[in-house]
Design a protein around this motif. Structure first.
Motif, PDB file in Angstrom:
ATOM      1  N   CYS A 288      -7.441   2.789   1.794  1.00  0.00           N
ATOM      2  CA  CYS A 288      -7.245   3.090   3.214  1.00  0.00           C
ATOM      3  C   CYS A 288      -8.607   3.132   3.917  1.00  0.00           C
ATOM      4  O   CYS A 288      -9.527   3.819   3.459  1.00  0.00           O
ATOM      5  CB  CYS A 288      -6.530   4.431   3.359  1.00  0.00           C
ATOM      6  SG  CYS A 288      -6.287   4.952   5.076  1.00  0.00           S
TER       7      CYS A 288
ATOM      8  N   LEU B  82      -3.842   2.570  -1.671  1.00  0.00           N
ATOM      9  CA  LEU B  82      -2.675   2.274  -0.843  1.00  0.00           C
ATOM     10  C   LEU B  82      -1.409   2.234  -1.683  1.00  0.00           C
ATOM     11  O   LEU B  82      -1.438   1.905  -2.857  1.00  0.00           O
ATOM     12  CB  LEU B  82      -2.861   0.929  -0.144  1.00  0.00           C
ATOM     13  CG  LEU B  82      -4.051   0.857   0.803  1.00  0.00           C
ATOM     14  CD1 LEU B  82      -4.265  -0.569   1.263  1.00  0.00           C
ATOM     15  CD2 LEU B  82      -3.860   1.781   1.977  1.00  0.00           C
TER      16      LEU B  82
ATOM     17  N   ARG C 144       2.105   1.199   3.456  1.00  0.00           N
ATOM     18  CA  ARG C 144       0.793   0.791   3.974  1.00  0.00           C
ATOM     19  C   ARG C 144       0.956  -0.155   5.156  1.00  0.00           C
ATOM     20  O   ARG C 144       2.000  -0.793   5.308  1.00  0.00           O
ATOM     21  CB  ARG C 144       0.010   0.075   2.883  1.00  0.00           C
ATOM     22  CG  ARG C 144       0.609  -1.309   2.616  1.00  0.00           C
ATOM     23  CD  ARG C 144       0.228  -1.877   1.306  1.00  0.00           C
ATOM     24  NE  ARG C 144       1.166  -2.961   1.014  1.00  0.00           N
ATOM     25  CZ  ARG C 144       0.806  -4.147   0.629  1.00  0.00           C
ATOM     26  NH1 ARG C 144      -0.461  -4.419   0.443  1.00  0.00           N
ATOM     27  NH2 ARG C 144       1.705  -5.060   0.388  1.00  0.00           N
TER      28      ARG C 144
ATOM     29  N   CYS D 222      -3.131   3.745   5.090  1.00  0.00           N
ATOM     30  CA  CYS D 222      -1.995   4.386   4.415  1.00  0.00           C
ATOM     31  C   CYS D 222      -0.694   4.249   5.209  1.00  0.00           C
ATOM     32  O   CYS D 222       0.377   4.149   4.633  1.00  0.00           O
ATOM     33  CB  CYS D 222      -2.276   5.868   4.196  1.00  0.00           C
ATOM     34  SG  CYS D 222      -3.576   6.188   2.988  1.00  0.00           S
TER      35      CYS D 222
END
Length: 112
Positions: free
Chosen positions: A66, A73, A77, A94
């Protein structure tokens, strides 16, 4: 992708300008004329458009952390790609909450 409209303000966004956001697992996307409109869009509830921006054979796993918090992630995402002429500058986050916080802080250009 042909010329699209900004998901926040409706302004036309050429293929070689603006930002493209994708949530690959949900097969949806959004388009923005400016980074500031990412924040406006998320605060307004973020209406998505159907279809992913990834190609069928693109797993989208090249950005494994992220850009906001640095965590790995997982499902949910989002991928944000800045289109600047022929260049494509990608960031992964995220989710929409981290996207909005990251964008509000200046995105990839934030200080500190």
């Amino acid at each position: 992708m042909s010329e699209a409209t900004c998901s926040a303000c409706g302004t036309a966004v050429a293929d070689d300008r603006g930002f493209r956001l994708s949530e690959p697992e949900a097969d949806r996307h959004a388009v923005f004329c400016s980074l500031e409109h990412v924040v406006v869009w998320s605060q307004a509830g973020g209406e998505w458009r159907p279809a992913s921006l990834l190609e069928e054979d693109d797993l989208g796993e090249g950005l494994g952390r992220c850009a906001h918090c640095g965590d790995a992630l997982s499902y949910g995402r989002v991928l944000l790609v800045r289109h600047r002429g022929p260049l494509r500058i990608a960031d992964a986050l995220c989710g929409v909450e981290h996207l909005a916080e990251w964008a509000a802080a200046g995105g990839g250009w934030r200080v500190g």
